[in-house]
Design a protein around this motif. Sequence first.
Motif, PDB file in Angstrom:
ATOM      1  N   LYS A 167       0.840  -1.205   0.000  1.00  0.00           N
ATOM      2  CA  LYS A 167       0.000   0.000   0.000  1.00  0.00           C
ATOM      3  C   LYS A 167       0.878   1.259   0.000  1.00  0.00           C
ATOM      4  N   LEU A 168       1.934   1.229   0.796  1.00  0.00           N
ATOM      5  CA  LEU A 168       2.840   2.378   0.831  1.00  0.00           C
ATOM      6  C   LEU A 168       3.502   2.584  -0.519  1.00  0.00           C
ATOM      7  N   SER A 169       3.823   1.485  -1.189  1.00  0.00           N
ATOM      8  CA  SER A 169       4.411   1.578  -2.525  1.00  0.00           C
ATOM      9  C   SER A 169       3.453   2.237  -3.512  1.00  0.00           C
ATOM     10  N   LEU A 170       2.158   1.895  -3.420  1.00  0.00           N
ATOM     11  CA  LEU A 170       1.166   2.511  -4.305  1.00  0.00           C
ATOM     12  C   LEU A 170       1.071   4.015  -4.051  1.00  0.00           C
ATOM     13  N   ILE A 171       1.101   4.413  -2.768  1.00  0.00           N
ATOM     14  CA  ILE A 171       1.099   5.842  -2.441  1.00  0.00           C
ATOM     15  C   ILE A 171       2.299   6.525  -3.074  1.00  0.00           C
ATOM     16  N   SER A 172       3.464   5.904  -2.908  1.00  0.00           N
ATOM     17  CA  SER A 172       4.701   6.493  -3.428  1.00  0.00           C
ATOM     18  C   SER A 172       4.654   6.630  -4.948  1.00  0.00           C
ATOM     19  N   LYS A 232       4.838  12.510   5.184  1.00  0.00           N
ATOM     20  CA  LYS A 232       3.432  12.564   5.596  1.00  0.00           C
ATOM     21  C   LYS A 232       2.726  13.819   5.105  1.00  0.00           C
ATOM     22  N   GLY A 233       3.349  14.974   5.273  1.00  0.00           N
ATOM     23  CA  GLY A 233       2.701  16.218   4.880  1.00  0.00           C
ATOM     24  C   GLY A 233       2.364  16.248   3.402  1.00  0.00           C
ATOM     25  N   SER A 234       3.314  15.828   2.557  1.00  0.00           N
ATOM     26  CA  SER A 234       3.075  15.825   1.115  1.00  0.00           C
ATOM     27  C   SER A 234       2.015  14.808   0.722  1.00  0.00           C
ATOM     28  N   ILE A 235       2.032  13.656   1.375  1.00  0.00           N
ATOM     29  CA  ILE A 235       1.049  12.614   1.048  1.00  0.00           C
ATOM     30  C   ILE A 235      -0.360  13.041   1.454  1.00  0.00           C
ATOM     31  N   LEU A 236      -0.497  13.627   2.621  1.00  0.00           N
ATOM     32  CA  LEU A 236      -1.824  14.096   3.044  1.00  0.00           C
ATOM     33  C   LEU A 236      -2.292  15.257   2.174  1.00  0.00           C
ATOM     34  N   GLY A 238      -1.744  15.472  -0.835  1.00  0.00           N
ATOM     35  CA  GLY A 238      -2.216  14.828  -2.065  1.00  0.00           C
ATOM     36  C   GLY A 238      -3.461  13.990  -1.844  1.00  0.00           C
ATOM     37  N   GLY A 239      -4.086  14.153  -0.689  1.00  0.00           N
ATOM     38  CA  GLY A 239      -5.322  13.427  -0.416  1.00  0.00           C
ATOM     39  C   GLY A 239      -5.133  11.966  -0.063  1.00  0.00           C
ATOM     40  N   GLY A 240      -3.873  11.601   0.261  1.00  0.00           N
ATOM     41  CA  GLY A 240      -3.615  10.201   0.605  1.00  0.00           C
ATOM     42  C   GLY A 240      -3.540   9.292  -0.598  1.00  0.00           C
ATOM     43  N   TYR A 241      -3.678   9.867  -1.791  1.00  0.00           N
ATOM     44  CA  TYR A 241      -3.555   9.148  -3.061  1.00  0.00           C
ATOM     45  C   TYR A 241      -4.435   7.900  -3.121  1.00  0.00           C
ATOM     46  N   GLY A 242      -5.627   8.012  -2.527  1.00  0.00           N
ATOM     47  CA  GLY A 242      -6.597   6.933  -2.623  1.00  0.00           C
ATOM     48  C   GLY A 242      -6.333   5.749  -1.714  1.00  0.00           C
ATOM     49  N   ILE A 243      -5.322   5.850  -0.857  1.00  0.00           N
ATOM     50  CA  ILE A 243      -4.969   4.730   0.019  1.00  0.00           C
ATOM     51  C   ILE A 243      -5.278   5.049   1.477  1.00  0.00           C
ATOM     52  N   VAL A 244      -4.936   6.254   1.914  1.00  0.00           N
ATOM     53  CA  VAL A 244      -5.255   6.686   3.275  1.00  0.00           C
ATOM     54  C   VAL A 244      -6.029   7.995   3.196  1.00  0.00           C
ATOM     55  N   SER A 245      -6.818   8.272   4.245  1.00  0.00           N
ATOM     56  CA  SER A 245      -7.652   9.473   4.206  1.00  0.00           C
ATOM     57  C   SER A 245      -7.408  10.401   5.379  1.00  0.00           C
ATOM     58  N   SER A 246      -6.454  10.056   6.254  1.00  0.00           N
ATOM     59  CA  SER A 246      -6.204  10.899   7.415  1.00  0.00           C
ATOM     60  C   SER A 246      -4.796  10.661   7.929  1.00  0.00           C
ATOM     61  N   GLU A 247      -4.350  11.568   8.780  1.00  0.00           N
ATOM     62  CA  GLU A 247      -3.035  11.415   9.410  1.00  0.00           C
ATOM     63  C   GLU A 247      -2.980  10.136  10.233  1.00  0.00           C
ATOM     64  N   GLU A 248      -4.056   9.835  10.931  1.00  0.00           N
ATOM     65  CA  GLU A 248      -4.090   8.635  11.770  1.00  0.00           C
ATOM     66  C   GLU A 248      -3.956   7.370  10.923  1.00  0.00           C
ATOM     67  N   GLU A 249      -4.639   7.344   9.785  1.00  0.00           N
ATOM     68  CA  GLU A 249      -4.550   6.176   8.902  1.00  0.00           C
ATOM     69  C   GLU A 249      -3.140   6.013   8.356  1.00  0.00           C
ATOM     70  N   TYR A 250      -2.529   7.123   7.978  1.00  0.00           N
ATOM     71  CA  TYR A 250      -1.178   7.034   7.425  1.00  0.00           C
ATOM     72  C   TYR A 250      -0.185   6.548   8.483  1.00  0.00           C
ATOM     73  N   GLU A 251      -0.284   7.077   9.686  1.00  0.00           N
ATOM     74  CA  GLU A 251       0.650   6.670  10.740  1.00  0.00           C
ATOM     75  C   GLU A 251       0.426   5.212  11.128  1.00  0.00           C
ATOM     76  N   ALA A 252      -0.804   4.760  11.116  1.00  0.00           N
ATOM     77  CA  ALA A 252      -1.076   3.346  11.389  1.00  0.00           C
ATOM     78  C   ALA A 252      -0.481   2.467  10.290  1.00  0.00           C
ATOM     79  N   LEU A 253      -0.603   2.915   9.048  1.00  0.00           N
ATOM     80  CA  LEU A 253      -0.014   2.174   7.933  1.00  0.00           C
ATOM     81  C   LEU A 253       1.496   2.065   8.106  1.00  0.00           C
ATOM     82  N   LEU A 254       2.153   3.169   8.488  1.00  0.00           N
ATOM     83  CA  LEU A 254       3.601   3.141   8.671  1.00  0.00           C
ATOM     84  C   LEU A 254       4.017   2.174   9.769  1.00  0.00           C
ATOM     85  N   LEU A 255       3.266   2.135  10.858  1.00  0.00           N
ATOM     86  CA  LEU A 255       3.590   1.204  11.939  1.00  0.00           C
ATOM     87  C   LEU A 255       3.478  -0.241  11.449  1.00  0.00           C
TER      88      LEU A 255
END
Length: 280
Positions: A167-172, A232-236, A238-255
């Motif tokens: 999922k992180l790869s798709l965001i990237s 994180k700032g750039s990804i958010l 960009g709207g999470g690029y269809g994978i995440v929709s919030s800071e909390e979701e992104y940080e959970a994905l990273l963990l």
Amino acid sequence: MINSSGSHYALPSNSSRETGRLNLQHRLIIKAFDNKLLLAPVDLKPKDRVLESGAGSGIWVLEFWKEYSERNIPLDIECIDISKDQFPSEVPSDIHFSLCSILDVPLEWSDSFALVHQRLLVAALPRPLWHKALAQIYRVLKPGGWVEFVESHAKVRKFVVGPQSKKLSLISDRMFDEKDYVGDTEVYLPPVMREMGFVDVHCEGRDIPINRSIDDGLDRVQIWYDLWKGFKGSILAGGGYGIVSSEEEYEALLLDCRDEWVKSTEAYTTYWTIIAKKPS
């Protein structure tokens, strides 16, 4: 940190956390390239001029200056960046830090540098700006001078070792596409450089495992995790690029990704050194 407005750079440039991450990343890169600060076969002489583009905290240039000072080869070094937030507070008198973009280098610097060094602007320069940066570098190099880039490979995602890192790869991938970043500088840059007149263009790559089990005192997983936290700032934005929709979701994905990297012996990233010379 290279565009005059800063708008193209996807990582933060004004935090102590980012400075610390970059300094640890520096250690990884130097270790990977056989503990060498430079691969270009440049023969620097006393008072030669060196330009460090995207200087950041100055960790590379300070070690480079020390190495040559110990060999009794004093150098005149210019360090430029579009942000001064990471500049060191005290530097030797023959190292000069200034706010400047590689896209708009002073005219009086033309044909004056024996070496230009630039590292990790893969997430700073969109494709068209690479052409402009290369033209500026060619202009400021003196005949026979060398340029050396160090960049990470970002097109093939070798850190994908589970569903979360996928999922992180798709965001990237989507972020790189949207921002028109060059994910394979080792493929893209050499032909462009040759067209501009550079000669002796050469690339060397090194794979760096992303795993804390390597006994070198560096927590590679944490360094890699901190890199993606910096995005994180750039990804958010960009709207999470269809994978995440919030800071909390992104940080959970990273963990979750960190857990995958810790358990894997297959995850790694690749760094490339690209060197070239301006004809004599």
